[in-house]
Design a protein around this motif. Structure first.
Motif, mmCIF file in Angstrom:
data_model
loop_
_atom_site.group_PDB
_atom_site.id
_atom_site.type_symbol
_atom_site.label_atom_id
_atom_site.label_comp_id
_atom_site.label_asym_id
_atom_site.label_seq_id
_atom_site.Cartn_x
_atom_site.Cartn_y
_atom_site.Cartn_z
ATOM 1 N N UNK A 24 0.832 -1.197 0.000
ATOM 2 C CA UNK A 24 0.000 0.000 0.000
ATOM 3 C C UNK A 24 0.873 1.256 0.000
ATOM 4 N N UNK A 25 1.869 1.278 0.873
ATOM 5 C CA UNK A 25 2.574 2.508 1.191
ATOM 6 C C UNK A 25 3.572 2.904 0.118
ATOM 7 N N UNK A 26 4.010 1.921 -0.671
ATOM 8 C CA UNK A 26 5.043 2.206 -1.639
ATOM 9 C C UNK A 26 4.536 3.200 -2.695
ATOM 10 N N UNK A 27 3.252 3.186 -2.980
ATOM 11 C CA UNK A 27 2.682 4.145 -3.922
ATOM 12 C C UNK A 27 2.796 5.568 -3.402
ATOM 13 N N UNK A 28 2.576 5.708 -2.129
ATOM 14 C CA UNK A 28 2.710 7.011 -1.473
ATOM 15 C C UNK A 28 4.154 7.491 -1.560
ATOM 16 N N UNK A 29 5.090 6.619 -1.145
ATOM 17 C CA UNK A 29 6.514 6.964 -1.214
ATOM 18 C C UNK A 29 6.890 7.356 -2.633
ATOM 19 N N UNK A 30 6.388 6.578 -3.582
ATOM 20 C CA UNK A 30 6.728 6.839 -4.971
ATOM 21 C C UNK A 30 6.304 8.232 -5.398
ATOM 22 N N UNK A 31 5.053 8.615 -5.088
ATOM 23 C CA UNK A 31 4.648 9.915 -5.648
ATOM 24 C C UNK A 31 5.280 11.077 -4.886
ATOM 25 N N UNK A 32 5.613 10.863 -3.623
ATOM 26 C CA UNK A 32 6.323 11.930 -2.916
ATOM 27 C C UNK A 32 7.711 12.113 -3.530
ATOM 28 N N UNK A 33 8.399 11.010 -3.776
ATOM 29 C CA UNK A 33 9.710 11.107 -4.430
ATOM 30 C C UNK A 33 9.585 11.667 -5.846
ATOM 31 N N UNK A 34 8.521 11.256 -6.514
ATOM 32 C CA UNK A 34 8.328 11.712 -7.891
ATOM 33 C C UNK A 34 8.215 13.226 -7.933
ATOM 34 N N UNK A 35 7.458 13.792 -7.007
ATOM 35 C CA UNK A 35 7.339 15.252 -7.044
ATOM 36 C C UNK A 35 8.647 15.896 -6.607
ATOM 37 N N UNK A 36 9.404 15.234 -5.725
ATOM 38 C CA UNK A 36 10.697 15.789 -5.323
ATOM 39 C C UNK A 36 11.683 15.757 -6.493
ATOM 40 N N UNK A 37 11.594 14.711 -7.298
ATOM 41 C CA UNK A 37 12.511 14.604 -8.446
ATOM 42 C C UNK A 37 12.309 15.755 -9.431
ATOM 43 N N UNK A 38 11.060 16.248 -9.508
ATOM 44 C CA UNK A 38 10.789 17.359 -10.430
ATOM 45 C C UNK A 38 11.529 18.625 -10.005
ATOM 46 N N UNK A 39 11.893 18.695 -8.744
ATOM 47 C CA UNK A 39 12.497 19.917 -8.215
ATOM 48 C C UNK A 39 14.010 19.939 -8.427
ATOM 49 N N UNK A 40 14.567 18.773 -8.787
ATOM 50 C CA UNK A 40 16.017 18.749 -8.978
ATOM 51 C C UNK A 40 16.354 19.320 -10.354
ATOM 52 N N UNK A 41 17.201 20.313 -10.327
ATOM 53 C CA UNK A 41 17.510 21.020 -11.567
ATOM 54 C C UNK A 41 18.225 20.115 -12.562
ATOM 55 N N UNK A 42 17.803 20.229 -13.817
ATOM 56 C CA UNK A 42 18.409 19.412 -14.859
ATOM 57 C C UNK A 42 19.867 19.796 -15.076
ATOM 58 N N UNK A 43 20.169 21.074 -14.834
ATOM 59 C CA UNK A 43 21.551 21.517 -15.075
ATOM 60 C C UNK A 43 22.541 20.804 -14.182
ATOM 61 N N UNK A 44 22.058 20.475 -12.978
ATOM 62 C CA UNK A 44 22.957 19.768 -12.075
ATOM 63 C C UNK A 44 23.430 18.487 -12.723
ATOM 64 N N UNK A 45 22.455 17.763 -13.335
ATOM 65 C CA UNK A 45 22.822 16.518 -14.001
ATOM 66 C C UNK A 45 23.692 16.809 -15.217
ATOM 67 N N UNK A 46 23.289 17.835 -15.983
ATOM 68 C CA UNK A 46 24.043 18.166 -17.189
ATOM 69 C C UNK A 46 25.479 18.532 -16.840
ATOM 70 N N UNK A 47 25.620 19.341 -15.782
ATOM 71 C CA UNK A 47 26.958 19.749 -15.357
ATOM 72 C C UNK A 47 27.789 18.543 -14.966
ATOM 73 N N UNK A 48 27.115 17.576 -14.298
ATOM 74 C CA UNK A 48 27.860 16.416 -13.826
ATOM 75 C C UNK A 48 28.311 15.533 -14.989
ATOM 76 N N UNK A 49 27.507 15.544 -16.061
ATOM 77 C CA UNK A 49 27.900 14.763 -17.233
ATOM 78 C C UNK A 49 29.185 15.348 -17.825
ATOM 79 N N UNK A 50 29.256 16.686 -17.865
ATOM 80 C CA UNK A 50 30.475 17.350 -18.354
ATOM 81 C C UNK A 50 31.670 16.954 -17.481
ATOM 82 N N UNK A 51 31.390 16.822 -16.185
ATOM 83 C CA UNK A 51 32.456 16.417 -15.272
ATOM 84 C C UNK A 51 32.771 14.933 -15.356
ATOM 85 N N UNK A 52 32.030 14.195 -16.211
ATOM 86 C CA UNK A 52 32.329 12.783 -16.448
ATOM 87 C C UNK A 52 31.694 11.827 -15.462
#
Lengths: 408, 317, 274
Positions: B190-218
């Protein structure tokens, strides 16, 4: 986004206010004087059919009398009712009288929640002799009348006819010893000889047939009770018995309908259930077999008066009117055995499969559960599950003694 | 992360010049005033419909109460507490609650995060998958348990499947060995669905540039996850873990469903928890004083656990 | 984002499909059971025995007023939803971003409130409602539940992550601290507000214990309570109950399916993204 929400909020707040207003006016008209009449409320839990039956009956009763206005309040479930009742009483919004089963009523009688009807029966000259004498007695505690009985029936013993015949068994059993012998033959493959639900309803009938009983909590570990419990446990130890839970089923009726047990203790509700759940199943209905004597429990619904009711006279009057011949006939039509002696005869004629049970009505008695009924029934289930499902090594005597201990 | 540093410089200069005099505007710009105005609706409702009734329960925990007249409680000091702390069934219930939480919370947190990442990918039909994973959370738990009970009986394919992992072929919820595990699994489900959507909305807040920058850093996928996703999700993880713990202690419907027609915590108390213990004593047996004392004890236990978790997980404050 | 190559794509699909099978199985079984007559419960039966009767019972029997239950549920859920989308974010924002006297205390109030299951205080709540004459009204069903400590806590954890520069920038543009919240932070928090909306919606729509206690006359039954009162004469009719479950669950599923799309937009589409 905010504006939209604000608009919606205002709209809904208006609805809310309208809603409150409505319910308030409704309450007023309900508790106020509908043409100078007092209002009495009857509480019950049951099906939509029951509700309709009661609503029609109330409409008629209200038309015919000028003293009171009867209102019907349906609760979604019995647990719901019992769990909110303390709060309802504390808040002063509990019904005046309710329909309850005798399996559990004693706890509330002894806690002073229900009040004796004697005074009102006398003042209104109510004729209680129209009801089966035994069921009237079931609703007496310390010689005081607490309920006006509506329906009654004795516990029953069901046998799967086809299985019985296939096994080449002759006459149906009259005693538990005969049941034991038959169970040994009937236990085959996935089928067990007998279903024994580890629920107080069923266990009580074993005790009564050995001359024992719960005796309102006195001397639970009596010799008779130990003997009866020994029999139950023996059936499990020899793997002749099954409890619904092991099979992952809810109650004994499902075990019987799924043909996982050839025999079982049960009640009159089996008829309606089996008709839907397994229409092809042929079954015989007998009184509870004898251990050392004839004995079984009587299950009955009655109207009881709450101590806090403000219109006790009118409530008792209304309750009595709800046991009129006309209303009880309707209960009969939906499968209940009416408490009126005359109608009860008719019931057994219309339900010939229960014919054998009619005699059992004379010797069936109340459950006589201890005062702390819910604690007791919980403890009984727990102890038996720990023994049968958990395999702890307790003896019948140990089990009964620890139950006695827990309800002190 | 939200970013607006273009304005940041201007901001510092202007701050000096606009020291406002008293006005509605300055009120609306004051931390004290806005803080209280924003908290007030919550505080009013809370005081009215939570604190007050809770204090009534608290007072009752020192009384022997006859439910026929709640105002006439008899003061009996700590007797209710003493009785509870001497009741072996209470410790069985507490032990079961702790087991549920200790198993369920780590599993549902990790699984929820994995599922949130999966459905946050660019894949076909992710709306459908999100919805499917969310179904158990929004279905009535009593119904869900009823269905699960049909599947975990002896001789069903599910039960037989688990015999491969050394489990016995028995009806799980009728076994004093497996019933608690059954309830725990249902809770995770039951609870995993709740955890999932809370994390899902948190993932939207992580800036894409952070990932992009890290790719440049290898950085590789695991490094991105380990050094960007996990740290950025820390406040949310604290939320998920503490809520999981709290709800794990409050699990009720699943137990009520498997205990139907019998005592709560069936079979034989194998699934009794602190909440079913409260429910039996406080509500079923109508022993309001005793039940209220159980609530208070319950409250201190979760309080302790939450403070510990806050120490461990939430270093933000 | 994290996984890019083809192999991992296949891995993702395999994992997700397997999980989806496990997660949809109970619901599919519920759906199946809702379409069969009671005598086939616990067995598998072919399409030829399927029936709509269980659903028909709800809509044709005059004993059940499904439309009234639905109305009650919609009103209750709507009011609670709106309350929660206003009161929770306000308090959460104050706790996350404003510095005021008593803030620590209020934070602990939120945490503590979250820990206590509401049905532990349901009896005193009921008695107080009765004193106010609120029983069996929408007021009883909604007013105490216009906030949820758990979502205040959740929103606070999110608002902590909002950069202070953003708020300062808004103030430079002439907004007050109050205005900065309503006009900048609130609209930007769409994903998390939608999460709160979804969770509140599901929680309220499905709630049984509270509505059945505070409003237990058939006129004020909500869907779950009403469906629960639908029992056969002497026993529970599993297929009928399952049909009820399907009827209750579908609206939440629809709500979720529509609103989960908003995640894809999120902050990246809000225009303020650098």
């Amino acid at each position: 986004m905010f504006k939209k929400i604000a608009v919606l909020a205002i709209a809904l707040m208006m609805l809310l206010v309208a809603g409150c207003g409505n319910s308030n006016t409704k309450n007023e008209s309900g508790s106020g004087d509908a043409g100078g009449k007092q209002t009495v409320t009857m509480g019950f839990w049951g099906t939509a059919e029951d509700l309709k039956l009661y609503k029609d009956a109330a409409a008629k009763i209200n038309e015919e009398n000028n003293d009171f206005q009867l209102e019907i309040k349906q609760y979604p479930s019995s647990e719901q009712f019992w769990d909110t009742l303390p709060a309802e009483i504390a808040a002063g919004v509990a019904p005046d009288f309710i329909k309850v089963s005798n399996e559990g009523a004693y706890e509330y009688i002894s806690k002073g929640l229900f009040t004796s009807l004697d005074e009102y029966i006398k003042s209104q000259n109510l004729d209680m002799s129209i009801f089966n004498e035994n069921v009237v007695n079931v609703w007496k505690v310390d010689d005081k009348q607490y309920g006006i009985p509506n329906t009654m029936n004795a516990a029953m013993f069901f046998i799967n006819e086809d299985m019985w015949k296939e096994a080449g068994l002759g006459e149906y059993p009259k005693t538990w010893d005969e049941v034991y012998e038959a169970a040994k033959i009937l236990t085959k493959g996935e089928v067990r000889g007998i279903g024994i639900n580890l629920h107080p309803y069923h266990i009580t009938n074993y005790l009564k047939s050995y001359g024992g009983g719960w005796n309102y909590g006195d001397n639970i570990a009596s010799e008779e009770n130990i003997k009866a419990m020994d029999f139950v446990l023996k059936m499990y130890e020899e793997k002749l018995a099954v409890t619904p839970k092991e099979l992952g089923l809810g109650w004994d009726g499902e075990v019987f309908a799924n043909e996982k047990a050839a025999m079982t203790t049960g009640g009159y509700w089996y008829k309606a259930f089996l008709k839907d759940a397994n229409p092809d199943l042929k079954y015989a209905v007998l009184p509870i077999p004898e251990g050392t004597e004839k004995g079984s429990s009587m299950i009955s619904d009655a109207y009881v008066l709450l101590k806090d009711s403000k219109n006790k006279e009118a409530a008792v009057q209304a309750a009595y009117k709800l046991t009129s011949e006309e209303v009880q006939k309707q209960f009969m039509a939906i499968g209940h055995n009416p408490s009126r002696t005359a109608l009860s005869e008719q019931y057994f004629n219309e339900n010939p499969e229960f014919k054998e049970i009619e005699k059992a009505l004379d010797y069936s008695t109340d459950w006589e559960y201890p005062e702390k009924t819910k604690m007791f029934t919980d403890k009984l289930s727990e102890e038996l599950e720990a023994k049968v499902l958990g395999g702890n090594g307790k003896s019948a005597k140990d089990i009964l003694e620890s139950i006695q201990q827990s309800i002190k | 992360m939200l970013k607006a540093d273009t304005y940041a410089g201007r901001n510092k200069i202007k701050k000096q010049t606009t020291r406002p005099r008293f006005s509605l505007r300055s009120l609306a710009d004051s931390d004290q005033f806005v803080g209280w105005v924003f908290s007030l609706p919550f505080l009013i409702l809370w005081g009215w419909w939570f604190f007050y009734p809770f204090m009534e329960s608290f007072v009752r925990s020192f009384q022997e109460v006859n439910f026929m007249d709640l105002s006439q409680g008899k003061f009996i000091g700590l007797q209710n507490y003493v009785l509870i702390l001497h009741d072996p069934q209470f410790y069985q219930a507490l032990g079961n609650s702790l087991k549920i939480v200790l198993i369920a919370v780590p599993v549902q947190t990790v699984l929820g995060l994995v599922m949130a990442i999966l459905v946050n990918q660019k894949i076909k039909g992710k709306g459908l998958f999100r919805t499917i994973f969310f179904i158990p959370y929004i279905t009535s738990q009593i119904a869900l348990t009823t269905v699960a009970m049909m599947l975990f009986k002896e001789n069903t394919f599910v039960t037989k499947f688990f015999t491969a992992f050394g489990m016995e072929n028995v009806t799980w919820f009728a076994s004093t060995k497996y019933a608690l595990l059954f309830v725990t699994l249902l809770f995770i489900f039951q609870q995993v669905g709740f955890t999932m959507i809370v994390y899902l909305s948190a993932l939207q807040e992580i800036s894409k540039e952070l990932y992009e920058a890290s790719v440049i850093d290898g950085a590789n996928a695991w490094q991105k996850f380990r050094f960007i996703t996990v740290p950025m999700l820390k406040p949310v993880t604290f939320f998920v873990v503490s809520v999981g713990t709290i709800l794990g202690f409050q699990i009720f419907d699943q137990i009520a469903a498997i205990s139907r027609y019998g005592a709560l915590g069936s079979p034989a108390g194998a699934t009794s928890t602190v909440i079913t213990y409260f429910y039996q004593h406080g509500i079923r047996y109508m022993n309001l004083g005793y039940g209220s004392a159980a609530v208070v004890i319950f409250f201190f236990i979760i309080m302790l656990i939450t403070v510990l978790q806050k120490k461990l997980l939430d270093d933000k404050e | 984002m994290i996984f890019t190559n083809k192999v991992s794509k296949i891995g993702i699909y395999t994992a997700i499909v397997l999980l989806a099978l496990v997660f949809s199985a109970p619901f599919l079984y519920t759906l199946y059971t809702s379409f069969i007559p009671i005598k086939y419960v616990n067995t598998f039966t072919g399409l030829e025995n399927w029936t709509f009767d269980n659903y028909k019972t709800f809509f044709t029997s005059d004993a059940y007023s499904v439309s009234k239950w639905l109305f009650n549920t919609v009103v209750m859920t709507g009011i609670i939803l709106i309350g929660n989308l206003i009161i929770n974010p306000m308090a959460a924002y104050a706790l996350a971003k404003l510095d005021f006297f008593g803030k620590k205390l209020i934070f602990w109030i939120v945490v503590i409130t979250m820990m206590i299951p509401y049905h532990m205080i349901l009896i005193p709540v009921y008695v107080n409602m009765a004193k106010l004459g609120w029983l069996n009204s929408f007021a009883a069903l909604t007013i105490p539940f216009l906030y949820q400590a758990i979502y205040i806590f959740m929103l606070r954890q999110f608002f902590i992550g909002v950069p202070n520069e953003l708020i300062e920038a808004a103030r430079m543009d002439g907004l007050t601290k109050m205005g900065a919240f309503w006009r900048i932070v609130y609209p930007l928090s769409k994903p998390v507000l939608i999460t709160v909306a979804i969770l509140t919606f599901a929680g309220t729509w499905n709630s049984y214990l509270i509505p059945s206690t505070l409003a237990n006359t058939p006129e004020k039954y909500v869907l779950v309570v009403g469906l629960n009162s639908v029992k056969d004469m002497f026993f529970e009719n599993t297929p009928l109950v399952m049909a009820g479950v399907v009827l209750t669950t579908l609206p939440i599923l629809a709500f979720f399916f529509v609103f989960q799309k908003q995640y894809m937009e999120g902050i990246s589409n809000s225009g303020l993204k650098g």
